[in-house]
Write a protein that holds these residues in place. Structure first.
Motif, PDB file in Angstrom:
ATOM      1  N   TYR A 231     -11.237  13.743  -3.363  1.00 54.88           N
ATOM      2  CA  TYR A 231     -11.629  14.064  -1.986  1.00 54.88           C
ATOM      3  C   TYR A 231     -12.964  13.397  -1.748  1.00 54.88           C
ATOM      4  N   ILE A 232     -13.057  12.606  -0.705  1.00 52.02           N
ATOM      5  CA  ILE A 232     -14.299  11.873  -0.442  1.00 52.02           C
ATOM      6  C   ILE A 232     -14.885  12.315   0.898  1.00 52.02           C
ATOM      7  N   MET A 233     -16.195  12.497   0.903  1.00 49.12           N
ATOM      8  CA  MET A 233     -16.903  12.856   2.142  1.00 49.12           C
ATOM      9  C   MET A 233     -18.072  11.890   2.294  1.00 49.12           C
ATOM     10  N   LEU A 234     -18.293  11.427   3.502  1.00 49.42           N
ATOM     11  CA  LEU A 234     -19.420  10.508   3.723  1.00 49.42           C
ATOM     12  C   LEU A 234     -19.832  10.539   5.184  1.00 49.42           C
ATOM     13  N   HIS A 235     -21.007   9.981   5.450  1.00 40.24           N
ATOM     14  CA  HIS A 235     -21.463   9.794   6.823  1.00 40.24           C
ATOM     15  C   HIS A 235     -21.277   8.323   7.173  1.00 40.24           C
ATOM     16  N   ALA A 236     -20.712   8.055   8.368  1.00 35.92           N
ATOM     17  CA  ALA A 236     -20.445   6.659   8.768  1.00 35.92           C
ATOM     18  C   ALA A 236     -21.028   6.380  10.150  1.00 35.92           C
ATOM     19  N   PRO A 237     -21.762   5.261  10.313  1.00 41.38           N
ATOM     20  CA  PRO A 237     -22.183   4.873  11.661  1.00 41.38           C
ATOM     21  C   PRO A 237     -20.918   4.644  12.495  1.00 41.38           C
ATOM     22  N   LYS A 238     -20.902   5.159  13.735  1.00 45.30           N
ATOM     23  CA  LYS A 238     -19.678   5.031  14.551  1.00 45.30           C
ATOM     24  C   LYS A 238     -19.243   3.580  14.662  1.00 45.30           C
ATOM     25  N   ALA A 239     -20.196   2.657  14.748  1.00 43.04           N
ATOM     26  CA  ALA A 239     -19.860   1.239  14.936  1.00 43.04           C
ATOM     27  C   ALA A 239     -19.123   0.663  13.726  1.00 43.04           C
ATOM     28  N   GLN A 240     -19.362   1.240  12.537  1.00 34.56           N
ATOM     29  CA  GLN A 240     -18.726   0.694  11.313  1.00 34.56           C
ATOM     30  C   GLN A 240     -17.548   1.555  10.839  1.00 34.56           C
ATOM     31  N   LEU A 241     -17.161   2.532  11.647  1.00 37.81           N
ATOM     32  CA  LEU A 241     -16.155   3.504  11.189  1.00 37.81           C
ATOM     33  C   LEU A 241     -14.857   2.828  10.707  1.00 37.81           C
ATOM     34  N   ASN A 242     -14.361   1.863  11.505  1.00 41.72           N
ATOM     35  CA  ASN A 242     -13.086   1.226  11.118  1.00 41.72           C
ATOM     36  C   ASN A 242     -13.203   0.501   9.786  1.00 41.72           C
ATOM     37  N   ASP A 243     -14.319  -0.229   9.593  1.00 38.42           N
ATOM     38  CA  ASP A 243     -14.524  -0.965   8.328  1.00 38.42           C
ATOM     39  C   ASP A 243     -14.585   0.013   7.161  1.00 38.42           C
ATOM     40  N   ILE A 244     -15.282   1.108   7.382  1.00 45.54           N
ATOM     41  CA  ILE A 244     -15.456   2.090   6.295  1.00 45.54           C
ATOM     42  C   ILE A 244     -14.124   2.738   5.938  1.00 45.54           C
ATOM     43  N   VAL A 245     -13.361   3.135   6.936  1.00 42.06           N
ATOM     44  CA  VAL A 245     -12.055   3.762   6.667  1.00 42.06           C
ATOM     45  C   VAL A 245     -11.147   2.763   5.938  1.00 42.06           C
ATOM     46  N   ALA A 246     -11.244   1.489   6.300  1.00 41.88           N
ATOM     47  CA  ALA A 246     -10.400   0.474   5.647  1.00 41.88           C
ATOM     48  C   ALA A 246     -10.743   0.322   4.163  1.00 41.88           C
ATOM     49  N   CYS A 247     -11.971   0.694   3.785  1.00 40.08           N
ATOM     50  CA  CYS A 247     -12.394   0.576   2.365  1.00 40.08           C
ATOM     51  C   CYS A 247     -11.876   1.721   1.503  1.00 40.08           C
ATOM     52  N   LEU A 248     -11.392   2.808   2.109  1.00 39.03           N
ATOM     53  CA  LEU A 248     -11.002   3.981   1.321  1.00 39.03           C
ATOM     54  C   LEU A 248      -9.660   3.729   0.641  1.00 39.03           C
ATOM     55  N   PRO A 249      -9.605   3.772  -0.707  1.00 41.09           N
ATOM     56  CA  PRO A 249      -8.359   3.416  -1.405  1.00 41.09           C
ATOM     57  C   PRO A 249      -7.280   4.490  -1.283  1.00 41.09           C
ATOM     58  N   GLY A 250      -6.124   4.103  -0.771  1.00 38.44           N
ATOM     59  CA  GLY A 250      -4.976   5.014  -0.683  1.00 38.44           C
ATOM     60  C   GLY A 250      -5.248   6.250   0.146  1.00 38.44           C
ATOM     61  N   ALA A 251      -6.090   6.129   1.197  1.00 34.62           N
ATOM     62  CA  ALA A 251      -6.453   7.323   1.970  1.00 34.62           C
ATOM     63  C   ALA A 251      -5.430   7.611   3.055  1.00 34.62           C
ATOM     64  N   GLU A 252      -5.139   8.917   3.237  1.00 36.03           N
ATOM     65  CA  GLU A 252      -4.334   9.303   4.392  1.00 36.03           C
ATOM     66  C   GLU A 252      -5.280   9.329   5.591  1.00 36.03           C
ATOM     67  N   THR A 253      -4.746   9.592   6.797  1.00 37.38           N
ATOM     68  CA  THR A 253      -5.588   9.607   7.990  1.00 37.38           C
ATOM     69  C   THR A 253      -6.800  10.517   7.738  1.00 37.38           C
ATOM     70  N   PRO A 254      -8.012   9.978   7.809  1.00 33.92           N
ATOM     71  CA  PRO A 254      -9.171  10.823   7.497  1.00 33.92           C
ATOM     72  C   PRO A 254      -9.504  11.792   8.625  1.00 33.92           C
ATOM     73  N   THR A 255     -10.202  12.852   8.266  1.00 35.06           N
ATOM     74  CA  THR A 255     -10.708  13.789   9.266  1.00 35.06           C
ATOM     75  C   THR A 255     -12.090  13.290   9.679  1.00 35.06           C
ATOM     76  N   ILE A 256     -12.311  13.173  10.996  1.00 34.05           N
ATOM     77  CA  ILE A 256     -13.621  12.717  11.488  1.00 34.05           C
ATOM     78  C   ILE A 256     -14.313  13.918  12.128  1.00 34.05           C
ATOM     79  N   VAL A 257     -15.505  14.208  11.690  1.00 37.70           N
ATOM     80  CA  VAL A 257     -16.224  15.369  12.259  1.00 37.70           C
ATOM     81  C   VAL A 257     -17.554  14.912  12.857  1.00 37.70           C
TER      82      VAL A 257
END
Ligand code: PRT
Ligand code: ZN
Length: 302
Positions: A231-257
């Protein structure tokens, strides 16, 4: 030990003592299944699940499951494949269903030669004597590769066969390779990759047994997948969100809070189905992620 039709419990065969035993018992513990372990007893009644355990030699497990004495079994695919190939030879066709890969028992069946022998490819094995406990898997490998060699079948201590002068090469299970090293042998060809699996009988189960089996398999899949997942949790700048989600290995749709007091960043929580290496964390950081936390998952029910 033949079952009666009124028996609604299911019976699982596991290795009594050996390399798969501890991991098999550990798997049952992870599935929340309780039993009273008495060392000398071969039959264990589970207390909180309609399951009985039969503790046997691993080589007997395919047959016990095949003939329906046990409904399920935990065994290495090396033993299963050897059993399946030997049955084909005698024209018995029923083979247990392989229903779930497990997260232990990984090894490979490999051909090894004394270090002093020059190896130039599979044809170096032509007309050699190869000692093994897996004659049927080896026979198939040699046939597929058009190599003629004599197979010397041994029940154990295969690694000393070249030193005893009873074989020129061996075909044995390898995990770390230290046994080969200790016996001055070089691994030259991988014959079969093996891991522990859960197998199921092809004999019919009554509906209660089938439901119990399905429940048991779901629990096993849950703890096995949980073991691989993080289970991975992190803070992401909104502008880089897509790039960051693309880096997550084998991730299902992430929860954004949303984050309090920070409109430029969001929190990302995700289950990753693959290993998360330091390189992945470094890539996430390079994309602008911060406060990255990776947590183990104990159970996972999809
Ligand atoms: O008494 P019983 O018949 O039940 O047990 P067994 O002696 O036949 O089998 P056991 O307990 O040795 O292995 C059970 C199963 O564990 C195998 O069928 C494989 O599916 C799996 N397994 C995983 C291994 C190994 N790794 C393994 N390394 N089985 C055996 N080995 C042996 C190998 O034969 C060699 O002697 O370990 C040695 C090599 O190990 P390394 O780490 O030195 O490379
Ligand atoms: Zn065995």
């Amino acid at each position: 030990m033949k079952r009666t039709s009124s028996n609604n419990r299911i019976r699982l065969a596991i290795q009594r003592s050996g390399r798969l035993s501890d991991d098999s018992f550990d798997l049952l513990n992870r599935c929340g299944i309780k039993y009273r372990k008495k060392t000398e007893q071969l039959f264990h009644h589970c207390e909180n699940f309609p399951l009985d355990l039969l503790l046997v030699r691993d080589d007997d497990i395919p047959q016990l499951v095949n003939q329906g004495t046990c409904d399920l079994g935990i065994v290495g695919t090396n033993v299963l494949e050897e059993d399946t190939l030997s049955q084909r030879n005698s024209k018995r066709i029923s083979v247990p269903d392989l229903i779930q890969a497990l997260d232990f028992g990984n090894c490979r069946l490999s051909i090894a030669l004394p270090n002093v022998v020059n190896y130039e490819g599979l044809f170096s094995l032509q007309n050699k004597r190869i000692a093994t406990s897996y004659p049927n898997i080896l026979k198939k490998f040699l046939r597929d590769n058009e190599i003629t060699a004599e197979i010397v079948t041994l029940a154990g201590s295969v690694e000393i066969a070249p030193r005893l002068g009873i074989a020129d090469a061996i075909c044995d299970l390898v995990s770390t390779g230290s046994t080969l090293d200790a016996n001055n042998l070089q691994e030259v060809a991988e014959v079969f990759i093996s891991k522990a699996v859960l197998i199921k009988t092809t004999s019919p189960l009554n509906s209660t047994q089938q439901e119990t089996t399905d429940l048991f398999v779901r629990r096993i899949a849950g703890v096995t997948h949980a073991n691989d997942s993080k289970y991975i949790m992190l803070h992401a700048p909104k502008a880089q969100l897509n790039d960051i989600v693309a880096c997550l290995p084998g991730a299902e749709t992430p929860t954004i809070v949303t984050l309090e007091n920070d409109n430029n960043k969001v929190g990302v929580h995700a289950v990753c189905r693959e290993s998360i290496f330091w390189e992945t964390l470094e890539r996430l950081k390079a994309c602008g992620a911060s406060s990255i936390l990776v947590l183990p998952i104990e159970k996972l029910l999809a």
